[in-house]
Scaffold this motif. Sequence first.
Motif: not given
Length: 308
Positions: A186-199
């Motif tokens: 699965i290739a998930p698209a979701a806003t997570t803690r990893l997203t928050e470290e980047t955006v």
Amino acid sequence: MSPLDFTGRCVVITGAGRGIGRGYAMELGRRGASVVINDISAEPAHAVAEEINSAGGVARAIVADLTDPDAGAAIVAQSLEHFGALDAVIVNASINSKRKAFPELSVDDLERMLAVNVFGAWRLLQAAWPHLAATGRGRILLTTSQAGLYGMPRLAEYATAKAALIGLMRTLAHEGASVGIKVNAIAPAATTRLTEETVTDPAALDMLRAMQPPHLVAPVAALLVHESCPVTGETYLAGGAHVSRAFTGETQGLTLPADGFTTEAVLQRWDAVRAETDYRVPRDVSETGDLKQKAEVMRLLKASGIVN
């Protein structure tokens, strides 16, 4: 259609203390699974387990770092000790990219990424494999990424690790067929803690959280690890209440007489090599290349006992 039920099934989920993994755990716990919550951090792992148990489900937290060579075996052993069986494994744990241009990345950056995403997954699945096979209906879900499928700038070490999991998934799907194990990615698209470290822009983060919350990946994951899952060896994109299949296609290509197969001859016919008309989606290596030639190669290999 009757709801997919996981009662009596034990599912291990790595990286399940937050984000997408937490969404998986809550969804499967709601559907009756005995859920093993693995995370590197004790507090979120126990919090998710407690939330599932308080809602009437069954869950147990196992705190372990997948970079530890002994972690995979320990997770499997503790799961079996507590629940008596192992039916599915979702490999979800990951770390974020350094977000550096390729020349700026070090080998240490790559090794750090591979330690979690590839070696951690490898060890866990090797420990789990015989127990999944024993059920005759084992399920494995690996987590890849759009970066691994299509490439993304400044994510070289992350994309490398996630692409490696596609090769592992495809191979394990073939090996698992004879023992009832189905393996997908699965290739998930979701806003997570990893997203928050980047955006870092708050408005952009709010928009992403609204469009792609982590829990909207879970329905697809649940389908792929249920015993009724109809597919193996496939990759699905999921997020924002959307799901699609990603696959590797191959053009019909070009076959020339051996004495005429030169660089110049290929270049002259390059458009034919690249033409996407009537492309095919090979199930395995026997369906790649010139199919008549490949059929003869496979016949000789089988006759020699090299492949079966």
